[in-house]
Design a protein around this motif. Structure first.
Motif, mmCIF file in Angstrom:
data_model
loop_
_atom_site.group_PDB
_atom_site.id
_atom_site.type_symbol
_atom_site.label_atom_id
_atom_site.label_comp_id
_atom_site.label_asym_id
_atom_site.label_seq_id
_atom_site.Cartn_x
_atom_site.Cartn_y
_atom_site.Cartn_z
ATOM 1 N N ILE A 56 13.917 24.880 84.486
ATOM 2 C CA ILE A 56 14.186 25.753 85.626
ATOM 3 C C ILE A 56 13.943 27.190 85.195
ATOM 4 O O ILE A 56 13.990 27.527 84.011
ATOM 5 C CB ILE A 56 15.622 25.595 86.177
ATOM 6 N N GLY A 57 13.678 28.036 86.162
ATOM 7 C CA GLY A 57 13.535 29.467 85.908
ATOM 8 C C GLY A 57 12.323 29.786 85.059
ATOM 9 O O GLY A 57 11.290 29.123 85.132
ATOM 10 N N ASP A 58 12.479 30.821 84.232
ATOM 11 C CA ASP A 58 11.353 31.297 83.446
ATOM 12 C C ASP A 58 10.818 30.255 82.472
ATOM 13 O O ASP A 58 9.685 30.374 82.008
ATOM 14 C CB ASP A 58 11.764 32.560 82.663
ATOM 15 N N ALA A 59 11.619 29.261 82.149
ATOM 16 C CA ALA A 59 11.126 28.209 81.264
ATOM 17 C C ALA A 59 9.944 27.484 81.907
ATOM 18 O O ALA A 59 9.033 27.040 81.226
ATOM 19 C CB ALA A 59 12.238 27.217 80.942
ATOM 20 N N GLY A 60 9.962 27.385 83.222
ATOM 21 C CA GLY A 60 8.889 26.681 83.910
ATOM 22 C C GLY A 60 7.814 27.614 84.441
ATOM 23 O O GLY A 60 6.660 27.216 84.542
ATOM 24 N N HIS A 61 8.207 28.834 84.785
ATOM 25 C CA HIS A 61 7.241 29.742 85.396
ATOM 26 C C HIS A 61 7.685 31.171 85.177
ATOM 27 O O HIS A 61 8.846 31.511 85.327
ATOM 28 C CB HIS A 61 7.140 29.466 86.900
ATOM 29 N N ARG A 62 6.735 31.993 84.795
ATOM 30 C CA ARG A 62 7.038 33.412 84.673
ATOM 31 C C ARG A 62 5.875 34.144 85.299
ATOM 32 O O ARG A 62 4.726 33.789 85.073
ATOM 33 C CB ARG A 62 7.173 33.788 83.210
ATOM 34 N N LEU A 63 6.172 35.155 86.090
ATOM 35 C CA LEU A 63 5.063 35.812 86.757
ATOM 36 C C LEU A 63 5.184 37.317 86.688
ATOM 37 O O LEU A 63 6.157 37.871 86.162
ATOM 38 C CB LEU A 63 4.943 35.321 88.205
ATOM 39 N N HIS A 64 4.175 37.964 87.208
ATOM 40 C CA HIS A 64 4.094 39.418 87.197
ATOM 41 C C HIS A 64 5.234 39.981 88.056
ATOM 42 O O HIS A 64 5.509 39.458 89.131
ATOM 43 C CB HIS A 64 2.736 39.816 87.782
ATOM 44 N N PRO A 65 5.865 41.058 87.598
ATOM 45 C CA PRO A 65 7.027 41.549 88.361
ATOM 46 C C PRO A 65 6.651 42.314 89.620
ATOM 47 O O PRO A 65 7.520 42.883 90.264
ATOM 48 C CB PRO A 65 7.733 42.454 87.357
ATOM 49 N N LEU A 66 5.348 42.309 90.018
ATOM 50 C CA LEU A 66 4.963 43.228 91.097
ATOM 51 C C LEU A 66 5.621 42.907 92.424
ATOM 52 O O LEU A 66 5.777 43.783 93.269
ATOM 53 C CB LEU A 66 3.442 43.315 91.235
ATOM 54 N N ALA A 67 6.009 41.648 92.636
ATOM 55 C CA ALA A 67 6.688 41.346 93.894
ATOM 56 C C ALA A 67 8.177 41.114 93.690
ATOM 57 O O ALA A 67 8.898 40.827 94.638
ATOM 58 C CB ALA A 67 6.061 40.133 94.552
ATOM 59 N N GLY A 68 8.626 41.210 92.448
ATOM 60 C CA GLY A 68 10.045 40.990 92.157
ATOM 61 C C GLY A 68 10.513 39.597 92.519
ATOM 62 O O GLY A 68 11.647 39.396 92.931
ATOM 63 N N GLN A 69 9.621 38.610 92.392
ATOM 64 C CA GLN A 69 9.961 37.259 92.838
ATOM 65 C C GLN A 69 10.427 36.349 91.710
ATOM 66 O O GLN A 69 10.975 35.283 91.968
ATOM 67 C CB GLN A 69 8.744 36.613 93.523
ATOM 68 N N GLY A 70 10.193 36.769 90.462
ATOM 69 C CA GLY A 70 10.434 35.868 89.332
ATOM 70 C C GLY A 70 11.796 35.216 89.350
ATOM 71 O O GLY A 70 11.913 33.986 89.367
ATOM 72 N N VAL A 71 12.848 36.024 89.394
ATOM 73 C CA VAL A 71 14.186 35.450 89.290
ATOM 74 C C VAL A 71 14.542 34.684 90.562
ATOM 75 O O VAL A 71 15.277 33.703 90.527
ATOM 76 C CB VAL A 71 15.211 36.544 88.947
ATOM 77 N N ASN A 72 13.979 35.112 91.684
ATOM 78 C CA ASN A 72 14.275 34.401 92.929
ATOM 79 C C ASN A 72 13.702 32.983 92.911
ATOM 80 O O ASN A 72 14.323 32.055 93.424
ATOM 81 C CB ASN A 72 13.738 35.177 94.120
ATOM 82 N N LEU A 73 12.529 32.846 92.313
ATOM 83 C CA LEU A 73 11.980 31.495 92.163
ATOM 84 C C LEU A 73 12.907 30.659 91.281
ATOM 85 O O LEU A 73 13.133 29.484 91.541
ATOM 86 C CB LEU A 73 10.585 31.532 91.541
ATOM 87 N N GLY A 74 13.443 31.285 90.246
ATOM 88 C CA GLY A 74 14.377 30.586 89.358
ATOM 89 C C GLY A 74 15.615 30.128 90.105
ATOM 90 O O GLY A 74 16.056 28.991 89.961
ATOM 91 N N PHE A 75 16.149 31.004 90.947
ATOM 92 C CA PHE A 75 17.334 30.611 91.725
ATOM 93 C C PHE A 75 16.984 29.534 92.743
ATOM 94 O O PHE A 75 17.801 28.668 93.053
ATOM 95 C CB PHE A 75 17.952 31.834 92.410
ATOM 96 N N GLY A 76 15.761 29.604 93.247
ATOM 97 C CA GLY A 76 15.299 28.532 94.134
ATOM 98 C C GLY A 76 15.276 27.194 93.415
ATOM 99 O O GLY A 76 15.654 26.161 93.985
ATOM 100 N N ASP A 77 14.852 27.208 92.154
ATOM 101 C CA ASP A 77 14.871 25.980 91.349
ATOM 102 C C ASP A 77 16.288 25.430 91.254
ATOM 103 O O ASP A 77 16.508 24.227 91.381
ATOM 104 C CB ASP A 77 14.382 26.266 89.918
ATOM 105 N N VAL A 78 17.224 26.342 91.010
ATOM 106 C CA VAL A 78 18.625 25.934 90.866
ATOM 107 C C VAL A 78 19.105 25.229 92.124
ATOM 108 O O VAL A 78 19.683 24.136 92.075
ATOM 109 C CB VAL A 78 19.517 27.157 90.568
ATOM 110 N N GLU A 79 18.814 25.849 93.264
ATOM 111 C CA GLU A 79 19.278 25.301 94.533
ATOM 112 C C GLU A 79 18.700 23.904 94.753
ATOM 113 O O GLU A 79 19.394 22.956 95.101
ATOM 114 C CB GLU A 79 18.852 26.245 95.659
ATOM 115 N N CYS A 80 17.396 23.802 94.480
ATOM 116 C CA CYS A 80 16.710 22.531 94.742
ATOM 117 C C CYS A 80 17.188 21.444 93.776
ATOM 118 O O CYS A 80 17.483 20.323 94.183
ATOM 119 C CB CYS A 80 15.212 22.751 94.607
#
Lengths: 410, 473
Positions: free
Chosen positions: B369-393
């Motif tokens: 989950i989180g950055d372990a699976g995916h890390r991206l450019h901070p230009l949209a500030g989405q990185g951690v939100n994707l991680g929290f999405g992983d948690v929810e799912c």
């Protein structure tokens, strides 16, 4: 925004694969030709083909040998060979199974163990052996089937392997069983994490325990009945790893017919999932399974329908083309239509509650419920509560409730 | 006779049973004598924001209330968080969906009690042309995002976790030394669970190992997930800036420069957090120069006009006129970015940027989950939100799996998590990667195209609405 497109693409693909448009030409051909004849020709060609493959390479078997370290039990494909599956080991496992019940449980099923041991007590070992070596005609085990699965049994618990479809079928059949049985409980008895607590479930053809273990996790006390000793060993070995359910399952090397008389009416539910299409005598199998259910209890079947589509998809496509199940797993002649099954159940005083079709998508590798029962279907039937049994129960529960403060049900 | 036979059979069976048990126990030569003590249902490796919230969510999940959950955190227990006066330079833009997740287990309430700042409006523009796009919800009522310091998020999550009592076992100062994963051995019957050798010398067996150990995930490496990486050859410079002349600091600003985007995220009415992506040389220089030169550099990056492309400017003007005629009220007011007057002492830092994508998030008994699976450019500030999405799912999937009696580590439900998350994460990653490539060039046709595209998107309110919805899901 792009994710929507991906989903849409996926959805279109899904519809395309699942639509019956694809099958219309197939069905047309089947209707036009002499269906039976075509099955036999095609089946023979395929059999010859697979036989050649296995004799030349036999990669599958050597893989299994390598994994389990010895040559798996194989049986000659001749009619005069009788399999001695139900020998003294059966007796041993039954006897060890039932003291466990006595020790662990304070359920109304206590008599189960006693009656069993009493019934065999007066017999000598020879008599027992004789009893369990039934003439072949009465057996519903098919020897070819057993040797086939025994060879595969070390691969039972690889979720991406041979039994992938069975593992993912749990996503449908467990909720079906859970919800049907949960409805018998009152709200005070219901526990979200253990909805099946207090129920005795018989898993017929438990195999490697793919269905038994989830049922036990839901709180049920499961007896798994399996005709292949190797599968029993695999299942037991796997069970030992999970301390949470280790004591809730017992695998017994026997057949439904063997325990039908002695354990009649002892189970809250009998589940025969993907078994019916393998038995030699469906009528006898169904009536034995029905005998084991208590009045008001349930039977669950999942099996394959006997239609042209099920031949085309279940055998030709799934076994021979896509190899979703290994070739030789199914025999179309043994498939059974839901109406026939309902009729058999009705004769045994069961009323059918629901028949659902099930679809397997080989691309997403998932099952889904469907209205269409032409390939796989699941059936739930309930035994009529016997009037005299009810009256008996009134007396027994009253007397028992004095000694036992918390009867589980009824 | 029969009784004796029965007894013998029973003994035989018992012996066999004992032998089997010994056999399986010997598979795990444990240091502790109690075999079940080192057995957990779910182990989360990494107690960061994503790992911590995973623990919180699982601990809060009613279906999992009988499961033993262990959280392994490499750092020491810092005790209860005391809010410092100065703001930290590491911040996250949390989306409304992340807020809902954090609210579900009480972490957001803790964050609210500490500090956060809402973003009501976003303005994105570039240095090569006048094209711009603004995002805001109607009437500026609902927040688009919340800027929260990483420390505050983590503190909120940890407080919520501790409020659950001892539901989740947290082991501080512990990390995994060696993994033994099922399927890696010859025979997966022999090793059905994940075996972990911990740094404190103990051993742990688990049905499911969740890797939340960040971009250099040890779990990911041990499990041998196929990983794609792309070095952006860019470095992000972060700092806490003091703004002049602001009335209400609730806009997030982002300007694309050919070297990388520069973003100002509102931290409080006077302060903003800077995330300036630039070349590694520039980043080094920016860290070394004195504070007033740094402030000048930031202001220059936000305001300068020297990279204007004349052709793109003309085309854009023509396009704007056309759009004005078709959609008369489509041109939103252009706001001028704030002026930076100071940078907080010691808040400057830099870190390199990388794209990391694991082709799979799960295998049997392992999930990332989180950055372990995916890390991206901070230009949209989405990185951690994707991680929290992983948690929810993953929390939902595991709850559903346990509800239907499945082993939490079994592959079938985990695959559901994987496909659901990849269907969401991969397009986001691709579009952010695409944006990064698109805006890192000064090639005239591309500049023209992107200017027109951005302006067109800005004019079409329904597309913008979709983008806002997408970003907040």
């Amino acid at each position: 925004m792009t994710s929507g497109r991906v989903c849409l693409g996926h959805g279109l693909f899904y519809i395309f694969i699942n639509s019956r448009i694809l099958f219309i030409p197939l069905v047309f051909i089947f209707v036009k030709m002499n269906v039976r004849q075509m099955f036999f020709t095609f089946g023979n060609i395929c059999n010859a083909f697979t036989r050649n493959l296995s004799s030349s390479g036999s990669k599958g078997l050597s893989e299994i040998e390598r994994r389990i370290g010895k040559r798996p039990m194989t049986l000659q494909n001749t009619d005069n060979v009788r399999i001695h599956f139900c020998q003294s080991s059966t007796v041993a496992s039954i006897h060890t199974a039932f003291p466990y019940r006595q020790r662990k449980r304070r359920s109304p099923d206590l008599t189960f163990s006693r009656s069993r041991s009493q019934s065999t007590e007066h017999m000598s070992s020879e008599e027992k052996a004789k009893k369990f070596q039934r003439p072949k005609a009465q057996s519903t085990i098919d020897e070819q089937e057993i040797s086939h699965f025994s060879a595969l049994s070390s691969l039972w618990w690889d979720e991406g392997g041979e039994f992938e479809a069975l593992h993912s079928l749990n996503e449908l059949r467990i909720p079906l069983i859970r919800d049907a049985m949960m409805s018998q409980k009152t709200i005070d008895q219901y526990r979200a994490d253990k909805p099946l607590e207090g129920f005795w479930v018989l898993d017929v053809g438990s195999g490697g325990g793919i269905l038994s273990e989830p049922l036990a996790r839901l709180g049920a006390s499961v007896i798994g009945v399996e005709a292949s000793e190797e599968n029993i060993k695999i299942a037991q070995a796997h069970l030992l790893h999970d301390p949470a359910i280790r004591d809730n399952i017992k695998y017994i090397h026997t057949t439904v017919e063997d325990i039908a008389e002695t354990q009649a009416g002892k189970f809250d539910a009998v589940v025969a999932s993907e078994v019916l299409e393998h038995v030699a005598d469906a009528n006898m199998f169904v009536s034995s399974a029905c005998k084991l259910v208590r009045p008001g209890g349930s039977v669950f079947f999942t099996t394959l329908n006997k239609t042209a589509v099920s031949y085309a998809l279940g055998i030709v496509v799934a076994e021979q083309m896509l190899k979703l199940v290994s070739p030789g797993t199914h025999d179309w002649d043994k498939f059974i239509a839901p109406l026939d099954l309902q009729y058999m159940l009705e004769k045994n005083n069961f009323s059918t509650r629901l028949v659902h079709g099930m679809w397997y998508n080989p691309f997403s590798k998932r099952w889904s419920w469907s209205k269409d029962t032409s390939i796989n279907y699941a059936l739930h039937a309930v035994r009529a509560p016997a009037v005299e049994a009810l009256e008996e129960n009134v007396w027994t529960t009253e007397t028992e409730s004095a000694s036992e403060p918390a009867p589980q049900k009824d | 006779m029969a009784l004796r036979l029965t007894a013998r059979c029973f003994r035989c069976h018992l012996r066999q049973h004992r032998r089997l048990s010994q056999h399986f126990q010997s598979q795990y030569s444990t240091t502790s004598s109690n075999q079940d003590n080192d057995y957990a249902d779910i182990v989360i490796s990494g107690g960061g924001m994503v790992g911590g919230s995973m623990a919180c969510a699982l601990g809060n999940n009613k279906m999992l209330k009988n499961k033993r959950i262990v959280l392994l955190e490499a750092s020491k227990d810092k005790g209860d968080y005391v809010l410092p006066n100065s703001y930290s330079n590491r911040t996250c833009a949390l989306s409304p969906s992340t807020r809902r997740l954090l609210e579900s287990f009480g972490a957001w309430q803790e964050i609210e009690a500490l500090r956060y700042h809402p973003v009501l409006r976003m303005q994105v523009w570039e240095s090569c042309s006048d094209s711009l796009i603004t995002f805001n919800n109607p009437d500026m009522t609902d927040s688009l995002a919340y800027i929260v310091e990483n420390d505050v998020i983590l503190a909120g999550i940890m407080r919520a976790l501790k409020a659950q009592g001892n539901r989740v076992e947290i082991r501080y100062g512990t990390k995994v030394e060696t993994f033994s994963l099922p399927g890696k051995e010859e025979d997966n019957i022999k090793l059905p669970y994940v075996g972990l050798q911990l740094s404190d010398g103990s051993e742990l067996r688990t049905k499911l190992l969740i890797g939340a150990d960040g971009m250099n995930s040890a779990v990911r490496d041990a499990a041998g997930f196929h990983t794609m990486t792309r070095d952006y050859k860019q470095t992000a410079v972060v700092a806490t800036l003091v703004l002049g002349d602001t009335t209400l600091n609730n806009t997030a600003w982002q300007r694309f420069l050919p070297t990388g985007p520069i973003a100002l995220l509102p931290l409080s009415d006077k302060l903003s957090s800077l995330v300036w992506t630039t070349t590694p040389q520039d980043a080094k220089h920016l860290q070394q120069i004195p504070a007033d030169s740094f402030v000048d550099a930031v202001n220059d990056a936000l305001w300068h006009e020297r990279e204007k492309n004349p052709l793109a400017g003309q085309m854009l003007e023509a396009f704007k006129t056309v759009v004005q005629n078709v959609f008369p009220d489509s041109d939103p007011s252009r706001q001028l970015p704030p002026t930076v007057i100071d940078v907080q002492e010691g808040s400057r830092a830099a870190f390199p940027l990388k794209l990391i994508h694991s082709s799979q998030y799960v295998q049997s008994r392992v999930a990332l989950i989180g950055d372990a699976g995916h890390r991206l450019h901070p230009l949209a500030g989405q990185g951690v939100n994707l991680g929290f999405g992983d948690v929810e799912c993953l929390n939902e999937v595991l709850g559903e799996a346990v509800r239907s009696g499945a082993d939490p580590g079994s592959l079938t439900p985990l695959l559901r998590y994987e496909s659901e998350r990849q269907r969401h994460n991969v397009p986001v990653m691709l579009s952010i990667d695409g944006l990064q490539r698109l805006y890192s060039t000064e090639f005239t046709p591309l500049v023209v195209l992107r200017s027109l595209g951005l302006q067109a998107t800005n004019s079409l309110s329904f597309i913008k609405k979709k983008i806002i919805e997408q970003a907040s899901i």
